[in-house]
Design a protein around this motif. Structure first.
Motif, mmCIF file in Angstrom:
data_model
loop_
_atom_site.group_PDB
_atom_site.id
_atom_site.type_symbol
_atom_site.label_atom_id
_atom_site.label_comp_id
_atom_site.label_asym_id
_atom_site.label_seq_id
_atom_site.Cartn_x
_atom_site.Cartn_y
_atom_site.Cartn_z
ATOM 1 N N SER A 14 8.400 -7.024 1.995
ATOM 2 C CA SER A 14 7.990 -8.332 1.490
ATOM 3 C C SER A 14 7.564 -9.293 2.603
ATOM 4 O O SER A 14 6.643 -10.093 2.418
ATOM 5 C CB SER A 14 9.132 -8.968 0.698
ATOM 6 N N ALA A 15 8.234 -9.247 3.744
ATOM 7 C CA ALA A 15 7.856 -10.158 4.832
ATOM 8 C C ALA A 15 6.428 -9.858 5.279
ATOM 9 O O ALA A 15 5.621 -10.762 5.515
ATOM 10 C CB ALA A 15 8.833 -10.039 5.997
ATOM 11 N N GLU A 16 6.095 -8.561 5.349
ATOM 12 C CA GLU A 16 4.743 -8.199 5.769
ATOM 13 C C GLU A 16 3.727 -8.468 4.662
ATOM 14 O O GLU A 16 2.599 -8.883 4.928
ATOM 15 C CB GLU A 16 4.701 -6.726 6.189
ATOM 16 N N ALA A 17 4.134 -8.234 3.400
ATOM 17 C CA ALA A 17 3.229 -8.518 2.272
ATOM 18 C C ALA A 17 2.779 -9.975 2.313
ATOM 19 O O ALA A 17 1.611 -10.293 2.041
ATOM 20 C CB ALA A 17 3.934 -8.219 0.948
ATOM 21 N N PHE A 18 3.708 -10.851 2.677
ATOM 22 C CA PHE A 18 3.376 -12.275 2.714
ATOM 23 C C PHE A 18 2.781 -12.701 4.043
ATOM 24 O O PHE A 18 2.075 -13.708 4.103
ATOM 25 C CB PHE A 18 4.588 -13.115 2.301
ATOM 26 N N ALA A 19 3.034 -11.946 5.107
ATOM 27 C CA ALA A 19 2.308 -12.200 6.354
ATOM 28 C C ALA A 19 0.820 -11.965 6.110
ATOM 29 O O ALA A 19 -0.036 -12.688 6.630
ATOM 30 C CB ALA A 19 2.828 -11.308 7.466
ATOM 31 N N MET A 20 0.492 -10.964 5.302
ATOM 32 C CA MET A 20 -0.914 -10.701 4.965
ATOM 33 C C MET A 20 -1.499 -11.887 4.196
ATOM 34 O O MET A 20 -2.623 -12.314 4.447
ATOM 35 C CB MET A 20 -1.024 -9.439 4.115
ATOM 36 N N ILE A 21 -0.730 -12.406 3.246
ATOM 37 C CA ILE A 21 -1.211 -13.524 2.424
ATOM 38 C C ILE A 21 -1.300 -14.797 3.253
ATOM 39 O O ILE A 21 -2.328 -15.475 3.295
ATOM 40 C CB ILE A 21 -0.261 -13.735 1.218
ATOM 41 N N ARG A 22 -0.223 -15.115 3.953
ATOM 42 C CA ARG A 22 -0.165 -16.379 4.681
ATOM 43 C C ARG A 22 -1.005 -16.337 5.935
ATOM 44 O O ARG A 22 -1.432 -17.378 6.449
ATOM 45 C CB ARG A 22 1.297 -16.707 4.986
ATOM 46 N N GLY A 23 -1.263 -15.137 6.442
ATOM 47 C CA GLY A 23 -2.080 -14.989 7.642
ATOM 48 C C GLY A 23 -3.573 -14.995 7.370
ATOM 49 O O GLY A 23 -4.375 -14.769 8.284
ATOM 50 N N GLY A 24 -3.967 -15.234 6.133
ATOM 51 C CA GLY A 24 -5.395 -15.349 5.823
ATOM 52 C C GLY A 24 -6.107 -14.012 5.681
ATOM 53 O O GLY A 24 -7.324 -13.930 5.831
ATOM 54 N N HIS A 25 -5.378 -12.939 5.389
ATOM 55 C CA HIS A 25 -6.005 -11.623 5.283
ATOM 56 C C HIS A 25 -6.457 -11.284 3.863
ATOM 57 O O HIS A 25 -6.986 -10.201 3.627
ATOM 58 C CB HIS A 25 -5.032 -10.553 5.784
#
Lengths: 227, 240
Positions: A93-104
């Motif tokens: 989940s942390a990476e799933a949202f790093a993708m979202i929050r990181g503009g990917h």
């Protein structure tokens, strides 16, 4: 819902989803919310290949699994079972949202309770319920490069879901750049709303009659473009 | 003596959880990645006044979210129905259906449980930060909304961002596919979800797994959660 002053039928959810799907470009990474947004994947134009992201922790996910073929370790964010497809990847989940929050994420399509004239979105908390699920909505609305609101134009009581200012608690400020409803399509920016398409049989004044927000009418306004 | 973190029963694995403990519960919301047997053992053990931290507060019973048809969901709801929970921290606490309430919503409406709603990405990152020794971080998620009321904020690159605190818990109950005796874990598919960050962020991390294999039988190239984070492993295969 239809209303007494409607000059023509409102469009079916599938047609709305078809209109949204025209916004996708080949190669886009797309995250679809629950409800009408999920239907968009059925109408992706020929020649457009998308990479679907789900915050359940999977990228490049494919269609839903056939009934009875579900694997509990392969779900989308709506808790539906997915079919395994080549090229998938899994993450926490942390990476799933790093993708979202990181503009990917290129495009997200979200349902909404209200969208304001300046693109504020309110879609997580219904005051009459007194408790709500924010889930990933705030992250997606604030983190995706493009946010499309796909929703019915009026709620079950007939109230306009497009409003001058949201009265429900906000999900994210100024995030929506396109609104697609069952009767109209609006561009949204910090200057406000621009009506660019209408359902067959609807004129801008008909839209205005069921919309609690001011909008400009595009000089080249069209009927819904589906192809 | 060789390291062996395996515990033979679920009962033993949760025996020292005290009243008032904060407990992270892994998974996304469906059957996959959910530590069912640890939760059942915690119901039997009976610790009360718990704070439970999870993506949901147990949403499967009303709608079948992420559960095979015909199976009876086991999730956070069993702890709530047993009166063991004082507070919930979650992103998706209630059923997706307004008309079909879960056990949490009923208890919340009776005023029995406190709730802190956290955006899912912020929840995951707060847990990740808690496990990595990062006391706080800024994020634009929730800026300008009710969920950030009263929180410090700063503008970076023209965008308001709110200060969020790292989060830890006394215990983490997580679910993985396979463990070895030193606690290295492998997950299946989308069941990584909150299990991986939660494994890192508790004083005591307890992993429920399908099977425990001998140390050396998990390829180090395939380890998802290194054993450093894991205190106890307990297998569904051996405790029935």
């Amino acid at each position: 819902m239809s209303m007494p002053q409607d000059p023509a039928p409102r469009l079916e959810r599938d047609i709305l989803a078809m209109r949204v799907a025209r916004e996708f470009n080949d190669g886009d990474v797309v995250n679809l919310g629950i409800g009408i947004p999920t239907l968009c994947s059925d109408f992706v134009p020929p020649g457009v290949q998308l990479l679907y992201h789900s915050e359940s922790g999977v990228l490049n996910c494919g269609p839903l699994a056939a009934d009875g073929q579900g694997n509990v370790d392969l779900i989308n964010a709506g808790g539906q079972f997915l079919e395994p497809v080549p090229g998938m990847s899994f993450f926490d989940s942390a990476e799933a949202f790093a993708m979202i929050r990181g503009g990917h994420i290129d495009v997200t399509v979200l349902g909404s309770l209200q969208v304001s004239a300046t693109g504020d979105m309110a879609n997580w908390f219904l005051p009459s319920r007194g408790v709500g699920n924010v889930g990933g909505a705030m992250d997606l609305a604030g983190g995706a490069k493009k946010v499309i609101a796909a929703m019915e134009h009026n709620d079950r009581t007939g109230a306009s879901k497009i409003v001058q200012e949201c009265s429900y608690p906000l999900t994210s400020q100024g995030c929506v750049s396109l609104i697609v409803t069952d009767i109209a399509v609006f561009n949204v920016d910090e200057n406000g709303l621009e009506l660019i398409e209408v359902a067959p049989g609807w004129a801008p004044e008909n839209i205005s009659a069921v919309t609690d927000a001011q909008f400009e009418v595009a000089h080249d306004i069209k009927e819904f473009e589906l192809l | 003596m060789p390291i062996d973190k395996s515990v033979s029963t679920f009962e033993e694995a949760v025996s020292d959880i005290p009243d008032g403990a904060s407990i992270m519960i892994g998974g996304f919301g469906g059957a996959g990645g959910m530590p069912h047997r640890l939760m059942l053992a915690l119901v039997a053990q009976g610790a009360r006044e718990l704070t439970i931290i999870g993506n949901t507060a147990g949403i499967a019973a009303p709608t079948g979210f992420g559960w095979p048809e015909g199976e009876t969901p086991i999730d956070h709801a069993i702890l709530i129905e047993n009166g063991q929970v004082a507070k919930v921290i979650a992103s998706f606490p209630v059923s997706g259906s307004v008309s079909r309430q879960n056990a949490f919503e009923q208890a919340f409406n009776r005023g029995e449980i406190e709730l802190e709603v956290v955006p899912q990405g912020t929840l995951a990152e707060r847990i990740r930060a808690g496990g990595a020794g990062i006391p706080a971080f800024y994020t634009p998620t929730a800026a300008g909304t009710d969920l950030a009321k009263g929180q410090e904020s700063r503008v970076f690159d023209g965008r308001e961002s709110v200060l969020e605190l790292g989060m830890r818990a006394d215990f983490a109950l997580i679910r993985a596919h396979k463990a070895d005796r030193v606690g290295n874990l492998i997950y299946s598919g989308t069941s990584r979800s909150f299990n991986m960050p939660m494994a890192t962020a508790a004083d005591v991390t307890i992993a429920e797994v399908d099977e425990i294999v001998e140390t050396g039988d998990i390829d180090p190239e395939r380890v998802n959660t290194p054993g450093i984070y894991v205190n106890r492993v307990v297998a569904r295969a051996t405790d029935r």
